[in-house]
Design a protein around this motif. Structure first.
Motif, short mmCIF file in Angstrom:
data_model
loop_
_atom_site.label_atom_id
_atom_site.label_comp_id
_atom_site.label_asym_id
_atom_site.label_seq_id
_atom_site.Cartn_x
_atom_site.Cartn_y
_atom_site.Cartn_z
N GLY A 71 0.82 -1.21 0.00
CA GLY A 71 0.00 0.00 0.00
C GLY A 71 0.85 1.25 0.00
O GLY A 71 0.57 2.22 -0.71
N ALA A 72 1.94 1.23 0.80
CA ALA A 72 2.85 2.38 0.83
C ALA A 72 3.55 2.56 -0.51
O ALA A 72 3.77 3.69 -0.96
N SER A 243 -12.67 4.02 -5.85
CA SER A 243 -12.51 2.74 -6.53
C SER A 243 -11.14 2.13 -6.25
O SER A 243 -11.02 0.92 -6.05
N THR A 244 -10.10 2.97 -6.19
CA THR A 244 -8.75 2.49 -5.90
C THR A 244 -8.65 1.95 -4.48
O THR A 244 -8.06 0.89 -4.23
N ALA A 245 -9.21 2.67 -3.52
CA ALA A 245 -9.19 2.23 -2.12
C ALA A 245 -9.94 0.91 -1.95
O ALA A 245 -9.58 0.09 -1.09
N LEU A 365 -3.10 4.01 0.05
CA LEU A 365 -2.52 3.76 1.36
C LEU A 365 -3.59 3.35 2.36
O LEU A 365 -3.44 2.37 3.09
N ALA A 366 -4.70 4.09 2.37
CA ALA A 366 -5.80 3.76 3.28
C ALA A 366 -6.39 2.39 2.94
O ALA A 366 -6.65 1.57 3.83
N GLN A 390 -17.16 0.93 -3.68
CA GLN A 390 -17.37 0.96 -5.13
C GLN A 390 -18.71 1.59 -5.49
O GLN A 390 -18.83 2.25 -6.53
N LEU A 391 -19.71 1.42 -4.64
CA LEU A 391 -21.00 2.10 -4.87
C LEU A 391 -20.83 3.61 -4.79
O LEU A 391 -21.41 4.36 -5.59
#
Length: 402
Positions: A71-72, A243-245, A365-366, A390-391
């Motif tokens: 993630g980092a 969407s990425t998270a 990262l989150a 995603q919603l």
């Protein structure tokens, strides 16, 4: 909002004509050449990425540590573009930043081969090299994307970015297969990682060749790149950030898959995901030039289905979920970039790519920390939370198109 492929951009990244000589490549040849550079470079970092989870596990990492490191790394690859993007626009050093960034990747990835021999320090060194390689990605990406957007604007940005991504994905497909074959031969990951120095050198040679045949953007005055980015750009960036998270990293997927698959099989799984990404990029890019941004609703749909399948106990479900993950990444890295280029004028394009990626970096990262932490407690809860994200992404995408 500008429709993809509307008015073709003139040759320079700045929108200012540049001098052309006999060595200058046509737009499609330039796009293809950029794609070949990415193909060779992707063999390097995607080959290594396919075994990041298992490598870190052998060095003593927990699932949380894998989530945090990967993630980092993704956060560094995205957040630091907030600096490198404006720097590219203000200095017009697009090529210098592109070459330096690729150079970091070509050096850092093969050095991962020594980490198993470093004992207790191996995990820390591997984490630093993984993040450093992603910093190279951060340095080069806005400048390279601005150069590519200039060429693609003359042939249809959806198709231009899609063809580049498809070539990119061929390298992402070949790299993991190469790693799998070398692991099968040597029985360990270190020689396989060391071998990646060869495609790394090839990518640098191709890049130097391309630099001599692609127009150098003319330097602009700082006042020409001042002003705010459009509101729709920020709303769209927020949509892609959610969407990425909500899209688990392959580091966590491979960590989970290594409990079911052999070490040599994990890179093959990743190679399949990269092939799925190439197909999805071509389909979404062509559709984007025909129907516009509505095709991007596919992104949250693909991402929402990924964790429940890829983090399950079924072999078939893990394979299916990983293919969906690859398809989502293919859309993110091609058609999403085409829309950014259509939302922002050329003199601010590298800056926009940097800001866009920085917003995604916070989300990465989150999301990496959230997924790594929840994985140890409840995979169904993890899948449900990511589906809700995603919603939200789909709702923000609708707002950005209003």
């Amino acid at each position: 909002m500008h429709r993809a492929g509307s008015s073709p951009s003139p040759p320079g990244v700045s929108g200012v004509p540049v001098s052309v000589d006999a060595r200058t490549l046509t737009p499609w040849r330039a796009i293809t050449a950029f794609g070949l550079v990415s193909l060779a470079a992707d063999m390097v970092y995607e080959g290594a990425r396919s075994v990041t989870g298992p490598l870190l596990a052998t060095l003593g990492a927990s699932a949380l540590a894998v989530g945090l490191i990967t993630g980092a790394g993704e956060a560094a690859a995205l957040l630091l573009r907030l600096v490198s993007g404006p720097l590219a626009d203000r200095t017009a050093r697009y090529w210098a930043l592109t070459i330096f960034g690729y150079g970091l990747t070509a050096v850092c990835v093969p050095l991962l081969a020594i980490t198993p021999a470093l004992g207790a320090a191996g995990l820390a060194v591997a984490g630093l090299l993984i993040v450093a390689e992603r910093i190279g990605k951060a340095i080069r990406s806005p400048a390279k994307s601005a150069l590519l957007a200039s060429a693609a604007g003359q042939v249809g940005r959806g198709r231009g970015f899609a063809v580049h991504k498809a070539l990119d994905q061929i390298g992402a497909f070949a790299g993991p297969l190469l790693i799998a074959a070398l692991i099968a031969v040597f029985g360990t990951v270190s020689p396989a990682l060391a071998f990646l120095a060869i495609p790394g050198a090839a990518s640098m040679l191709l890049l130097v060749w391309l630099r001599r045949r692609f127009p150098e953007p003319e330097t602009r005055h700082v006042s020409e790149i001042s002003g705010h980015l459009p509101r729709r750009f920020y709303v769209f960036a927020a949509a892609v950030a959610f969407s990425t998270a909500g899209l688990v990293t392959f580091g966590l997927i491979s960590y989970h898959a290594s409990k079911t698959f052999s070490l040599a099989a994990v890179p093959i799984l990743y190679a399949g995901a990269m092939a799925a990404g190439a197909v999805s990029a071509l389909i979404s890019g062509h559709s984007y030039d025909k129907w516009g941004a509505r095709v991007l609703y596919a992104l949250p749909a693909l991402a929402a289905a990924t964790p429940a399948l890829a983090l399950s106990g079924s072999t078939a479900a893990i394979i299916t979920g990983t293919m969906l993950w690859g398809a989502a990444v293919g859309v993110q890295d091609s058609t999403v970039k085409a829309l950014v280029a259509d939302l922002v004028a050329a003199p601010r394009r590298a800056t926009a790519y940097g800001v866009f990626a920085a917003i995604q970096g916070v989300a990465a990262l989150a999301g990496g920390a959230l997924a790594g932490g929840l994985y140890e407690h409840s995979i169904p809860l993890l899948a449900a939370i990511l589906a809700v994200m995603q919603l939200i992404a789909a709702g923000l995408l609708a707002v950005s198109r209003a």
